[in-house]
Design an enzyme around this catalytic site. Structure first.
Site, PDB file in Angstrom:
ATOM      1  N   LYS A  74      -7.061   7.067 -19.702  1.00 41.41           N
ATOM      2  CA  LYS A  74      -7.327   7.577 -21.041  1.00 41.41           C
ATOM      3  C   LYS A  74      -6.117   7.387 -21.968  1.00 41.41           C
ATOM      4  O   LYS A  74      -5.758   6.268 -22.290  1.00 41.41           O
ATOM      5  CB  LYS A  74      -7.765   9.041 -20.938  1.00 41.41           C
ATOM      6  CG  LYS A  74      -8.853   9.315 -19.883  1.00 41.41           C
ATOM      7  CD  LYS A  74     -10.101   8.484 -20.070  1.00 41.41           C
ATOM      8  CE  LYS A  74     -11.275   8.938 -19.233  1.00 41.41           C
ATOM      9  NZ  LYS A  74     -11.116   8.862 -17.775  1.00 41.41           N
ATOM     10  N   ASP A 120      -5.762  19.730 -14.949  1.00 40.39           N
ATOM     11  CA  ASP A 120      -6.213  18.408 -15.376  1.00 40.39           C
ATOM     12  C   ASP A 120      -5.865  18.305 -16.864  1.00 40.39           C
ATOM     13  O   ASP A 120      -6.520  18.892 -17.719  1.00 40.39           O
ATOM     14  CB  ASP A 120      -7.714  18.254 -15.144  1.00 40.39           C
ATOM     15  CG  ASP A 120      -8.210  16.852 -15.486  1.00 40.39           C
ATOM     16  OD1 ASP A 120      -7.515  16.142 -16.244  1.00 40.39           O
ATOM     17  OD2 ASP A 120      -9.296  16.471 -15.013  1.00 40.39           O
ATOM     18  N   TYR A 170     -15.429  17.926 -16.162  1.00 46.78           N
ATOM     19  CA  TYR A 170     -15.944  16.553 -16.205  1.00 46.78           C
ATOM     20  C   TYR A 170     -16.996  16.347 -15.105  1.00 46.78           C
ATOM     21  O   TYR A 170     -16.858  16.858 -13.991  1.00 46.78           O
ATOM     22  CB  TYR A 170     -14.747  15.616 -16.028  1.00 46.78           C
ATOM     23  CG  TYR A 170     -15.068  14.183 -15.723  1.00 46.78           C
ATOM     24  CD1 TYR A 170     -15.922  13.435 -16.528  1.00 46.78           C
ATOM     25  CD2 TYR A 170     -14.482  13.553 -14.635  1.00 46.78           C
ATOM     26  CE1 TYR A 170     -16.197  12.114 -16.243  1.00 46.78           C
ATOM     27  CE2 TYR A 170     -14.742  12.230 -14.340  1.00 46.78           C
ATOM     28  CZ  TYR A 170     -15.605  11.516 -15.144  1.00 46.78           C
ATOM     29  OH  TYR A 170     -15.872  10.208 -14.851  1.00 46.78           O
ATOM     30  N   ARG A 207       0.824  -1.205   0.000  1.00 48.38           N
ATOM     31  CA  ARG A 207       0.000   0.000   0.000  1.00 48.38           C
ATOM     32  C   ARG A 207       0.861   1.259   0.000  1.00 48.38           C
ATOM     33  O   ARG A 207       0.428   2.322  -0.429  1.00 48.38           O
ATOM     34  CB  ARG A 207      -0.929  -0.014   1.224  1.00 48.38           C
ATOM     35  CG  ARG A 207      -1.838   1.203   1.332  1.00 48.38           C
ATOM     36  CD  ARG A 207      -3.066   0.925   2.196  1.00 48.38           C
ATOM     37  NE  ARG A 207      -2.753   0.198   3.409  1.00 48.38           N
ATOM     38  CZ  ARG A 207      -2.309   0.773   4.542  1.00 48.38           C
ATOM     39  NH1 ARG A 207      -2.099   2.070   4.593  1.00 48.38           N
ATOM     40  NH2 ARG A 207      -2.072   0.022   5.610  1.00 48.38           N
TER      41      ARG A 207
END
Length: 372
Positions: free
Chosen positions: A193, A168, A97, A45
């Site tokens: 993406k 972004d 978005y 982690r």
């Protein structure tokens, strides 16, 4: 080292002892401490060698000091918002978005306000910047209207007040735009993406040069547990190797399709930064290396019929993959945004978004012509 060489070689050094030119995938959740010459790895982690290879490559693409990978773009965004404190304000692009809008909607319960501003209007930004501003969040090009913000000018204004700037950069990708070189402090990616490029893995990343940010983000990620698994990191890193080839092909195809769409009587407003008539065309030409592979337009017909007729475009959300996609933001990606807000922004029920893939553009053009 040039950009395309970094894509293939950084974080992909041959493995010591065996010479594998593709490093092994480290699936271990925990690490034997006595077996390590230099004690670095404790628990998956927090630390993982496969993840670190991906992060080194992502950082190199913007000549940055740090990159951290996350389980999704939303997880990366949530971590970036940890910079804010109760009583502070976030300034955001007004056209963002739908998932980002939902994320910001949660901030009120923590005493943080959000002010949505048309960041293509620098006077509006000046009016919004106040002493309680903790972060400026730029989406450029915006989703779905493809407005382009001047990252350098916005960063100069924000930095004058000591306010960090996040971009972004998902819609552009680091192939097309590198926000840190333009003056921003943090680049955010949904690596799902263009970085992945194959629609088979979810991920996110934050890229920056601040040791303080790195310490804070790493601790937050470890505590919150929003880390990507080793296999996901491997897939993302594999996708990175061909990103430049893919993105440039996608951009060329998008420009071809824009020329086709301009001639159709079924198309109303057409949004694409490469058009000379685009309001921010000059800014896009200055700060972007290409105009992207996303196209949005108003369809002067039956949207449901159009979505039913296309064959080469898959009717699906997302973007940046090898397969071309078509969607109606008001019904799909931006459905969480209140209808009144969508209408005010210009996201009508007849707005269509194309995410152009790497198929032969002749097939894509023929499909659109037939469906239109």
């Amino acid at each position: 080292m040039e950009f395309d060489t970094k894509l293939v070689q950084i974080g992909q050094e041959p493995h010591p002892g065996t010479g594998d030119i593709v490093p092994p995938i480290h699936l271990a959740s925990t690490f034997e401490q006595r077996a390590q010459q230099d004690l670095r790895y404790f628990y998956g982690r927090g630390e993982n060698p496969t993840r670190e290879g991906l992060e080194r490559c992502l950082a190199s693409l913007e000549d940055a000091s740090y990159a951290l990978a996350f389980s999704s773009g939303q997880a990366a965004g949530t971590t970036a918002l940890s910079l804010l404190s109760p009583g502070q304000k976030l300034i955001s692009s007004d056209d963002v978005y739908g998932g980002t809008f939902l994320l910001f909607d949660l901030l009120g319960r923590y005493g943080i306000t959000v002010e949505y501003v048309d960041l293509t209007d620098l006077d509006a930004l000046d009016a919004a910047l106040t002493d309680d501003t903790g972060l400026v969040w730029i989406e450029t090009p915006t989703n779905p209207l493809l407005k382009v913000a001047d990252v350098t000018a916005i960063s100069e204004r924000a930095h004058a007040l000591g306010v960090p700037v996040l971009v972004d950069n998902t819609f552009a990708s680091p192939v097309v735009q590198r926000p840190l070189a333009l003056g921003a402090d943090i680049s955010l990616y949904s690596t799902t993406k263009f970085i992945s490029g194959h629609s088979d893995v979810i991920g996110g990343a934050l890229v920056h040069n601040s040791e303080d940010f790195h310490t804070r983000f790493f601790r937050y990620r470890t505590a919150a547990g929003n880390v990507p698994g080793a296999l996901d990191c491997y897939l993302l890193h594999r996708g990175l190797k061909t990103m430049s080839l893919r993105v440039r092909r996608q951009n060329e195809s998008a420009e071809h399709l824009v020329r086709l769409l301009r001639e159709s009587p079924k198309i109303g407003a057409l949004h694409y930064p490469g058009l000379a008539a685009h309001p921010q065309h000059e800014i896009a030409a200055r700060q972007m290396d290409g105009f992207g592979s996303i196209i949005t337009f108003e369809y002067l017909g039956d949207v449901a019929e159009l979505l039913e007729k296309v064959e080469r475009f898959a009717v699906a959300v997302s973007l940046g993959g090898v397969r071309s996609l078509i969607e109606c933001p008001a019904l799909m990606t931006h459905r969480p945004i209140p209808a009144e807000t969508r209408r005010r922004l210009g996201i009508g029920d007849n707005l269509i978004r194309l995410a152009v893939g790497i198929e032969d553009v002749r097939d894509l053009a023929a499909d659109l012509e037939r469906a239109l």
